[in-house]
Structures are given as C-alpha cells and as structure tokens.
Write a protein that holds these residues in place. Structure first.
Motif, PDB file in Angstrom:
ATOM      1  N   MET A   1      -1.358  -6.666   3.893  1.00 26.56           N
ATOM      2  CA  MET A   1      -0.622  -6.190   2.737  1.00 26.56           C
ATOM      3  C   MET A   1      -1.717  -6.960   1.704  1.00 26.56           C
ATOM      4  SD  MET A   1       1.285  -4.356   0.740  1.00 26.56           S
ATOM      5  CE  MET A   1       0.872  -3.537  -1.010  1.00 26.56           C
TER       6      MET A   1
ATOM      7  N   ARG B   1      -4.072  -5.362  -1.309  1.00 26.91           N
ATOM      8  CA  ARG B   1      -4.097  -5.789  -2.642  1.00 26.91           C
ATOM      9  C   ARG B   1      -5.831  -6.068  -3.403  1.00 26.91           C
ATOM     10  NH1 ARG B   1       1.186  -8.401  -1.451  1.00 26.91           N
ATOM     11  NH2 ARG B   1       3.166  -7.399  -2.199  1.00 26.91           N
ATOM     12  N   ARG B   2      -6.124  -6.696  -2.373  1.00 22.59           N
ATOM     13  CA  ARG B   2      -7.456  -6.688  -3.008  1.00 22.59           C
ATOM     14  C   ARG B   2      -8.598  -5.474  -2.821  1.00 22.59           C
ATOM     15  NH1 ARG B   2      -6.965 -10.842   1.080  1.00 22.59           N
ATOM     16  NH2 ARG B   2      -8.278 -10.113   2.247  1.00 22.59           N
TER      17      ARG B   2
ATOM     18  N   PHE C   1      -6.833   0.290  -5.447  1.00 25.26           N
ATOM     19  CA  PHE C   1      -5.415  -0.207  -5.771  1.00 25.26           C
ATOM     20  C   PHE C   1      -4.987  -0.440  -6.246  1.00 25.26           C
ATOM     21  CE2 PHE C   1      -1.518  -2.356  -4.090  1.00 25.26           C
ATOM     22  CZ  PHE C   1      -0.955  -2.092  -3.186  1.00 25.26           C
ATOM     23  N   ARG C   2      -4.164  -0.192  -7.607  1.00 24.40           N
ATOM     24  CA  ARG C   2      -3.565  -0.477  -8.430  1.00 24.40           C
ATOM     25  C   ARG C   2      -2.749  -0.145  -9.164  1.00 24.40           C
ATOM     26  NH1 ARG C   2      -8.449   2.362  -9.849  1.00 24.40           N
ATOM     27  NH2 ARG C   2      -6.862   3.673 -11.179  1.00 24.40           N
TER      28      ARG C   2
ATOM     29  N   GLY D   1      -0.006  -1.299  -8.091  1.00 25.19           N
ATOM     30  CA  GLY D   1       0.418  -0.814  -6.708  1.00 25.19           C
ATOM     31  C   GLY D   1       0.577   0.572  -5.752  1.00 25.19           C
TER      32      GLY D   1
ATOM     33  N   HIS E   1       1.169   3.009   0.226  1.00 22.09           N
ATOM     34  CA  HIS E   1       0.447   1.290   0.486  1.00 22.09           C
ATOM     35  C   HIS E   1      -0.707   1.940   1.898  1.00 22.09           C
ATOM     36  CE1 HIS E   1       3.752  -0.669  -1.915  1.00 22.09           C
ATOM     37  NE2 HIS E   1       3.252  -1.072  -2.432  1.00 22.09           N
TER      38      HIS E   1
END
Length: 397
Positions: A28, A32-33, A37-38, A40, A232
């Motif tokens: 995860m 996020r990096r 992915f923006r 959420g 995700h």
C-alpha cells in the motif's frame, strides 16, 4: 471461504476467498507513491472514466433484460472449439511467434522460445461463487494441466473475467512467474503464490523474464473484486518484447490517445490482442467497440496497417447487451475498410501471425442474423423505404 471480516462493529460476515485482499503494508505504501495514485484512488489517463452504466437504471434494465435481446446474446448452436492438443503446441513455431486464443482474453503467446499466458480464465463462471454469474458459452479448449510449462503468467487487472482464483491456484503449484499490475499481487499471495514469483508493476515499469521484456503500459478502465471498489489495484495493458518479436495485449480499456504513445515507445508490433467485445453505450469510457479496437491497433502501429490483430474479450461470456456474434462481424467490416489483417481463430486454434491467418467467419454457423447498424444506409434499387443495411444480415449469406 476466507476468515471472517467485520465491516462494522458487532457484525461479522464471511468474505469469499475469491474476493482476494485489499493492499496493505509496503504494498500500500508503494501504491501511495505511484504518480498515478491521487486522492486515494488510481487515476485513468485523460481524467475520470465512467465505470458504472450511464443513463437511468430503468433504461439499462430494459435493454439488458429484454427477452428477445437476451436470446441474441448467446449462440444458437455449439461453438466450434479446436481440440487443442500437446501435439499442436509441442513443435516450436516456425516463425518464432505463435498465438493460441483460449477464449475471452486468455491467450497463450509463444514468443522467441518462451511461453507467456495472458489473463488465464479456466473457470466455468467469471464470478466469486460457483453457482451464479456469467457462465461459459463454450468449453475451454484444453485442460490447464495439458498446456505444458509456462514461463510467465501475465494479468491485466483484477476483474473476475481476467483474474480467476481457481486458475491461479492451479498455476501456483507450478514454477511459473507472474507479472501483475501494482496492488494485484496481494490477491495472488492470498491464493498461494509466493512473493518471490511475483513481478508487480506500475505503468511504464518493466521486468525481464528470460529473454523477454515485459512492460506495463496504461489502459483506461477500473478495478475491484469485493463489495467495495476501493480503486487500490491498477489496471494495465502489456507489451512483451523478445529478441525478434513483440506483441501487445490491451487488457480491458476504453479508447484513448495513449495508444499512439505506446506504439511510438514500444511498437510496431507483430501482433496485437485487442479488447473489442462487451461494449455498450452505457459504458463507453471503459470498453472499446470493434471500430475503436481497429483504430487502437492502427494507433499502436504508427497509423498504418501492420502486423496481425487478434480480437479478444468476446465469444466466451455474455457480459453486454450486444448480440453474441456482433464483435466478429463488426471487426471484419472495420478491418476490411482500412486494409488491416485480422486473425479469427476458433477458440484453441493456434496460428502464427507471420503465416496464413485463420480468416473464416466461424461464428456465422451458430449465430442468428446480425444486423449491421455500423454500416451507413444504402438504398436498395427497387425496394422503396429500405436501406441496404436493413437487408445485409450476417448469417443470411
């Protein structure tokens, strides 16, 4: 069933193992990096894509559940399946590249001495449960165990018609590697694949498997297996390049300008495997029509006819309102208009893109007549008020 999960205090519900798991921990953190992915969630190229049917629910239900339309969404007879055997696949391809469409988006690509299996779905239904959900319209051409060794299994995204838990569990018992989009590795680990056999990639990242380079490239789609769609896990298309040949697998995607960029960076391709089934006006952003699929192929080839196009994501499951055989007919027309070579193998029929392509419209023998609304009306001489497109029905020639 997997362990119990508590969605809210005081309640516990069983979570099917087929749901997989949500990414956590370092996986995860890596998500996020990601530059894609923006806010959420993973973002589509070109902005937000509509992932649920547009228009009213009543209009969608009327179209999808209409009795006459439902009959057209299935074949009228037995789909011809090539009885693929080990003998078909034992001899290496004479040209160095051979493709075998196993149905839907599952393709075995034998490329420069290595074997790549895209989106393998051997299950009877694309569903988290064995008793409900879209069921196969034809059998798998051969048992998974009879396929022989596979160097790498490649997954485009985590929807059930592309990532099948029973199939992955069976392949987990072999020594194959798995190339998957960022976040999808958690599902495979949950089903018994060891982390050291996973190659988990973000868009534009590559990995080496033997003499092949596999690159995850953008697509315009979405993800999700459980009751909540957390966005995700990533969705990708794939470029696989060997010393002599290169191929492209679209996964699921709507049409977007990125095909030209992928072609410029990685093409041209000896063959493309392009999603052009399960389209509908209700979800134009996430699946392509055959016309768009042919256009995508040309974009990938620098704007001109080149290589072979293998239509995928049609013929095996009933996933959209269009007639069952329409993708075949529409693709045939669209490709002929631009002079693009298309392979139309029966499920399980191996072919070499550099050789003679299977071109027979095999679906016509088991399909009802298909109107051709994509053709411009042409008046038929002597028949007042009738257009040529009204009379030109596939299956009646």
């Amino acid at each position: 069933m997997a362990a119990f999960r508590s969605p809210s205090p005081g309640f516990s519900v069983p979570r099917p193992a087929a749901f997989g798991v949500d990414p956590s921990g370092e996986r995860m953190a890596r998500i996020r990096r990601s530059p894609h992915f923006r806010d959420g969630v993973f973002q589509n190229p070109g902005g937000t894509a509509r992932t649920r049917p547009s228009g009213s629910a009543a209009e969608f239900a009327k179209t999808y559940f209409d009795k006459e339309a439902r009959q057209r969404r299935s074949p009228r007879g037995t789909v011809p399946v090539h009885a693929t055997t080990l003998a078909d696949l034992a001899q290496p391809p004479a040209t160095g590249l051979r493709l075998t469409w196993m149905g839907h988006s599952s393709v075995l690509a034998e490329i420069d001495g290595q074997r790549v299996l895209f989106d393998p779905v051997w299950g009877e239904r694309c569903s988290p449960v064995p008793f409900a959900g879209p069921k196969r319209l034809h059998p798998v051409p051969l048992p998974l165990a009879a396929l022989g060794p596979v160097d790498v299994v490649v997954i485009s995204h985590d929807h059930y018609d592309h990532l099948d838990m029973p199939t992955i569990k069976a392949l987990a018992g072999t020594d194959t590697l798995f190339a998957v989009p960022l976040g999808v590795g958690g599902h495979l680990e949950h089903w018994g694949v060891s982390p050291d056999r996973l190659r988990e990639l973000d868009w534009h990242e590559s990995t080496r498997v033997g003499g092949l380079t596999l690159t995850a490239t953008p697509a315009r789609h979405f993800c999700g297996r459980g009751l909540r769609n957390t966005q995700h896990t990533l969705w990708v298309s794939w470029v696989v390049a060997g010393p002599e040949h290169r191929v492209y697998h679209s996964g699921d995607t709507g049409y977007f300008d990125g095909f030209r960029d992928i072609g410029a960076a990685h093409g041209p391709f000896d063959a493309t495997m392009i999603q052009l089934g399960a389209y509908a006006e209700f979800w134009p952003d996430i699946h392509m029509t055959p016309e768009e699929g042919v256009r995508a192929h040309l974009d990938l080839q620098g704007g001109r006819p080149h290589g072979a196009l293998l239509p995928i994501h049609w013929g095996t499951f009933n996933l959209a309102p269009h007639p069952w055989a329409e993708p075949g007919e529409w693709t045939k027309d669209a490709a002929e208009e631009v002079g693009q070579a298309v392979a139309f193998p029966c499920p399980g029929e191996p072919f070499e893109p550099a050789g003679e392509l299977p071109g027979q419209a095999w679906w016509r023998a088991v399909s009802g007549p298909i109107a051709r609304p994509w053709r411009r009306p042409r008046i038929v001489e002597g028949v007042a008020g009738t257009s040529r497109s009204d009379l030109d029905l596939a299956g009646e020639r």
